[in-house]
Design an enzyme around this catalytic site. Structure first.
Site, PDB file in Angstrom:
ATOM      1  N   TRP A 147       0.753  -1.197   0.010  1.00  0.00           N
ATOM      2  CA  TRP A 147       0.042   0.005  -0.044  1.00  0.00           C
ATOM      3  C   TRP A 147       0.866   1.244   0.060  1.00  0.00           C
ATOM      4  CZ3 TRP A 147       1.206   2.817   4.070  1.00  0.00           C
ATOM      5  CH2 TRP A 147       1.935   2.244   5.158  1.00  0.00           C
ATOM      6  N   ASN A 148       2.090   1.118   0.359  1.00  0.00           N
ATOM      7  CA  ASN A 148       2.774   2.547   0.603  1.00  0.00           C
ATOM      8  C   ASN A 148       3.186   3.183  -0.827  1.00  0.00           C
ATOM      9  OD1 ASN A 148       4.670   0.140   0.142  1.00  0.00           O
ATOM     10  ND2 ASN A 148       6.233   1.368   1.487  1.00  0.00           N
ATOM     11  N   LYS A 171      -2.681  -8.537  -7.479  1.00  0.00           N
ATOM     12  CA  LYS A 171      -3.346  -8.288  -6.297  1.00  0.00           C
ATOM     13  C   LYS A 171      -3.076  -7.144  -5.706  1.00  0.00           C
ATOM     14  CE  LYS A 171      -4.690  -9.515  -1.806  1.00  0.00           C
ATOM     15  NZ  LYS A 171      -4.487  -8.135  -1.390  1.00  0.00           N
ATOM     16  N   PRO A 172      -3.545  -5.905  -5.618  1.00  0.00           N
ATOM     17  CA  PRO A 172      -2.955  -4.863  -4.818  1.00  0.00           C
ATOM     18  C   PRO A 172      -3.165  -4.963  -3.447  1.00  0.00           C
ATOM     19  CG  PRO A 172      -4.981  -4.339  -5.688  1.00  0.00           C
ATOM     20  CD  PRO A 172      -4.830  -5.677  -6.013  1.00  0.00           C
ATOM     21  N   SER A 174      -5.110  -4.380   0.227  1.00  0.00           N
ATOM     22  CA  SER A 174      -6.523  -4.077   0.558  1.00  0.00           C
ATOM     23  C   SER A 174      -6.637  -2.638   0.874  1.00  0.00           C
ATOM     24  CB  SER A 174      -6.959  -5.082   1.588  1.00  0.00           C
ATOM     25  OG  SER A 174      -7.073  -6.250   1.133  1.00  0.00           O
ATOM     26  N   GLU A 246      10.823  -8.723  -2.956  1.00  0.00           N
ATOM     27  CA  GLU A 246      11.344  -7.323  -2.171  1.00  0.00           C
ATOM     28  C   GLU A 246      10.742  -7.016  -0.724  1.00  0.00           C
ATOM     29  OE1 GLU A 246      11.108  -3.768  -0.764  1.00  0.00           O
ATOM     30  OE2 GLU A 246      10.359  -3.391  -2.671  1.00  0.00           O
ATOM     31  N   CYS A 280      10.189   1.123   2.682  1.00  0.00           N
ATOM     32  CA  CYS A 280      10.870  -0.019   2.958  1.00  0.00           C
ATOM     33  C   CYS A 280      12.380   0.403   3.024  1.00  0.00           C
ATOM     34  CB  CYS A 280      10.739  -1.045   1.907  1.00  0.00           C
ATOM     35  SG  CYS A 280      10.534  -0.510   0.249  1.00  0.00           S
ATOM     36  N   GLU A 377      11.719  -2.902  12.231  1.00  0.00           N
ATOM     37  CA  GLU A 377      11.313  -1.967  11.368  1.00  0.00           C
ATOM     38  C   GLU A 377      10.126  -0.987  11.978  1.00  0.00           C
ATOM     39  OE1 GLU A 377      10.797  -1.442   6.338  1.00  0.00           O
ATOM     40  OE2 GLU A 377      10.237  -3.402   7.332  1.00  0.00           O
TER      41      GLU A 377
END
Length: 474
Positions: A147-148, A171-172, A174, A246, A280, A377
């Site tokens: 999503w970012n 698939k993106p 949600s 990734e 990321c 993270e």
């Protein structure tokens, strides 16, 4: 309602289910989305498989023309795409416009790279043989995106796959389905053949399960957390599917004593607070030489406190909201844990406004290895500062992580610039550069940050098979 795009048709979920998407800046529901599952995924996979033979047989010039047309349409629709990004995940609108530009550049790059899929003719050991190596597409591809960066992550996977001659089911995330819908509207306008590019939305586990279980899918490309990446790799291994991943990052950022401190501080601002720290490759650990630490902290504090926080749709906004409540809880936990264990708050450390997801850009000092923030993270606007005394110590501390995606360092010493870059165990390194990523260079990590590369000429290789022909001519 936002629908899926399967075999050239905008479709509701077979189950009829829907889900609601909120704007993280306002908390308001902005639309409903089709909520699919493995039935929809398998339908899309079948469509992609059916058209694969004809799409892969097209000349590179033909595939390139489709991609170039998509590039032009994306630029025409830039404002609409950028607004979709900002409304869904809170990114400042100017950053969203920049993302759309980069997303379109990936399409243009691979429109051109499609023409450079060179094979080889290898000198044979005997006069009666000819040895040829052909480049051929791997087959239908399943892509899962986060999503970012909800548009550029799509084109970074779609464009090289389509250029190579693969068909795609995507698939993106949600959180950001409409960004993908808007991109697929551009794909529809570019008149790609039906089934070449398909969009499915819904349950991650069930759609992901279809991707790993369906034998028609020959490759999975994924961007997301290391834990989920490991699960996909394990599931894909049962059919020995090709994968590119990734995954997570925990980027070190080193400021040496000879660095330009103003430039380094600006680099920290760009790396750490872009997208509210939800990238990321953003800075996670800031290592500053002991001799300049006090001076650098003062410069950085002033710059951080000047950042404008607000709804991303406002032109002046520089830092938007976190994506959801769990992101807010993680950030506050990391900060609280650090403060409880002896860290000192330089600035920030609290919500911008109660009841919202706006967290103040934060700087912590006196941070140690025992704190959670050193090892996990954060994915939020928090910058922990550590100190070091020697070049060797900085390298050792920077490499002390299971991740190896991105790293940064600032120095004006040419010898040091070369030495440090060669010894850091990271796939992407910015030397006096807080924004090292570009479409023409490979993007990817080492260690548990993933496998494979996206971008550059390397980005298309993961969608190709090398086929060797040994021909006896007598």
């Amino acid at each position: 309602m936002k629908k899926m795009f399967i075999n050239g048709i905008w479709s509701e979920a077979i189950s009829g289910e829907k889900y609601k998407v909120k704007n993280p800046a306002t908390g308001k529901i902005i639309y409903e989305v089709a909520y699919g599952d493995e039935q929809d995924a398998n339908k899309a996979i079948e469509a992609a498989n059916e058209v694969f033979a004809t799409w892969s047989a097209k000349s590179v010039n033909e595939r390139s023309k489709y991609l170039y047309k998509l590039y032009q349409i994306m630029l025409e629709e830039k404002e609409s795409l950028a607004e979709a990004i900002t409304l869904e995940m809170g990114k400042p609108i100017n950053e969203s416009r920049g993302e759309v530009n980069i997303a379109a550049e990936y399409v243009l790059w691979y429109a051109e790279e499609a023409r450079r899929l060179y094979g080889e003719i290898i000198p044979a050991s005997t006069t009666n043989k000819r040895l040829h190596v052909l480049k051929q597409p791997v087959g239908p591809v399943a892509a899962i995106t986060p999503w970012n960066f909800p548009v550029s992550m799509l084109t970074r996977k779609l464009a090289p796959a389509l250029a190579a001659g693969c068909t795609v089911v995507l698939k993106p995330a949600s959180y950001t389905p409409n960004s993908a819908v808007k991109l697929f509207e551009c794909i529809e306008k570019a008149e790609f053949p039906k089934g070449v590019a398909n969009l499915v939305m819904g349950r991650s586990s069930r759609i992901g399960g279809a991707f790993t279980n369906n034998k028609l899918i020959k490759k999975i490309t994924f961007t997301g957390s290391t834990d989920v990446g490991k699960q996909l790799m394990e599931a894909a291994s049962k059919q020995v599917k090709r994968v590119s991943m990734e995954l997570g990052g925990h980027a070190p950022f080193i400021v040496f004593e000879d660095a330009d401190l103003e430039k380094a501080a600006e680099g920290v601002i760009i790396s750490k607070y872009r997208n509210a720290g939800q990238t990321c490759i953003c800075l996670n650990r800031l290592y500053v030489h002991r001799s300049i630490k006090e001076k650098f902290e003062k410069i950085l504090k002033e710059k951080v406190e000047q950042l404008v926080i607000g709804d991303g749709i406002e032109e002046a906004t520089e830092v938007g909201p976190l994506i959801d409540e769990s992101a807010y809880e993680k950030v506050t936990y990391h900060v609280k844990d650090a403060l409880d264990k002896g860290a000192v708050l330089v600035t920030g450390g609290e919500l911008e406004k109660e009841g919202t997801l706006f967290y103040k850009p934060t700087v912590l000092t006196h941070v140690t290895n025992e704190m959670v923030i050193t090892n996990e993270e954060t994915f939020g606007p928090v910058c922990p500062i550590y100190e070091f005394d020697t070049e060797e110590e900085a390298i050792q501390k920077a490499n002390d992580s299971i991740y190896g995606l991105a790293a940064y360092y600032y120095t004006r010493d040419l010898g040091k610039a070369l030495r440090v870059g060669e010894r850091l165990d990271y796939g992407i390194i910015g030397v006096n550069d807080a924004v090292p990523t570009t479409v023409q260079a490979p993007f990817g990590g080492m260690k548990e940050s993933g496998t494979g590369r996206e971008g550059g000429r390397q980005g298309i290789e993961g969608f190709l098979e090398d086929k060797f022909l040994s021909i006896d001519i007598e």
